[in-house]
Design an enzyme around this catalytic site. Structure first.
Site, mmCIF file in Angstrom:
data_model
loop_
_atom_site.group_PDB
_atom_site.id
_atom_site.type_symbol
_atom_site.label_atom_id
_atom_site.label_comp_id
_atom_site.label_asym_id
_atom_site.label_seq_id
_atom_site.Cartn_x
_atom_site.Cartn_y
_atom_site.Cartn_z
ATOM 1 C CG ASP A 102 38.045 27.902 32.489
ATOM 2 O OD1 ASP A 102 37.666 27.045 33.291
ATOM 3 O OD2 ASP A 102 37.284 28.442 31.666
ATOM 4 N NE ARG A 164 40.257 43.762 34.985
ATOM 5 C CZ ARG A 164 40.307 42.700 34.183
ATOM 6 N NH1 ARG A 164 40.775 41.562 34.625
ATOM 7 N NH2 ARG A 164 39.911 42.770 32.929
#
Ligand code: 5GP
Length: 176
Positions: A102, A164
């Site tokens: 990111d 997840r």
């Protein structure tokens, strides 16, 4: 599994994720054939990606994991290793496996740390790349998908430690 609350849309389906991981696995095998490749996964987010990817690479690979904590709210890029690798990486070809790059701060810190241990080579492979938010430039050698500036879950990525285990990548609005 039911869609999580706040989920806006599926960004990449289970089939798209699986197909792309197979392609990237094949590219990695081609590049590293005949070499001493080790995949290093960053816990916990990269676990699902690493296991799928490792099975898509048709050359022998070693795997190892490290765990980090990042201190949100304590300034950018503050990362600490909570669990170190089990084995040295000296002389090996190392691929750092990330769920998402990111800002790049985590990957930058890890690359610097691992580079100091004398690997033969060191590169990054990430499931998701959100390069629009980059703060520090990091070399991403292999990426499965470039994504827009939205929060995503699934395939290892969590919201409050949930989701997840979704087999797809979904855009989520945690406010909803
Ligand atoms: P960076 O240091 O590159 O800014 O951030 C990397 C870490 O932030 C990732 O390993 C991941 O844990 C977290 N992260 C960044 N974006 C997202 C996102 O959209 N969803 C989730 N679940 N985690 C994210």
């Amino acid at each position: 599994m039911n869609a999580p609350p706040g989920m806006e849309r599926v960004l990449f389906s289970e089939e798209q994720v699986a197909a792309r991981i197979r392609e990237v696995g094949a590219a990695i095998a081609e590049k590293y054939r005949g070499r001493d490749l080790k995949l290093i996964g960053v816990l916990k987010g990269a676990v699902f990606f690493l296991t799928e990817l490792a099975r898509a690479i048709d050359i022998p690979v070693q795997i190892d994991f490290l765990a980090i904590s990042s201190f949100a709210g304590h300034g950018p890029g503050l990362v600490r290793i909570e669990k170190d690798l089990d084995e040295p990486i000296e002389g090996q070809d190392v691929l750092l496996i990330e769920d998402i790059v990111d800002t790049g701060l985590t990957a930058h810190y890890l690359l610097r740390t691992l580079a100091g241990r004398g690997p033969q080579s060191l590169a990054i492979c990430t499931l998701l790349d959100r390069s629009i938010r980059r703060i520090v430039q990091v070399p991403v050698e292999f990426r499965c998908f470039e994504i827009p500036d939205r929060f995503v879950v699934g395939c290892g990525l969590d919201f409050k430690q949930l989701y997840r285990n979704l087999r797809y990548i979904a855009v989520m609005n945690p406010e909803r």
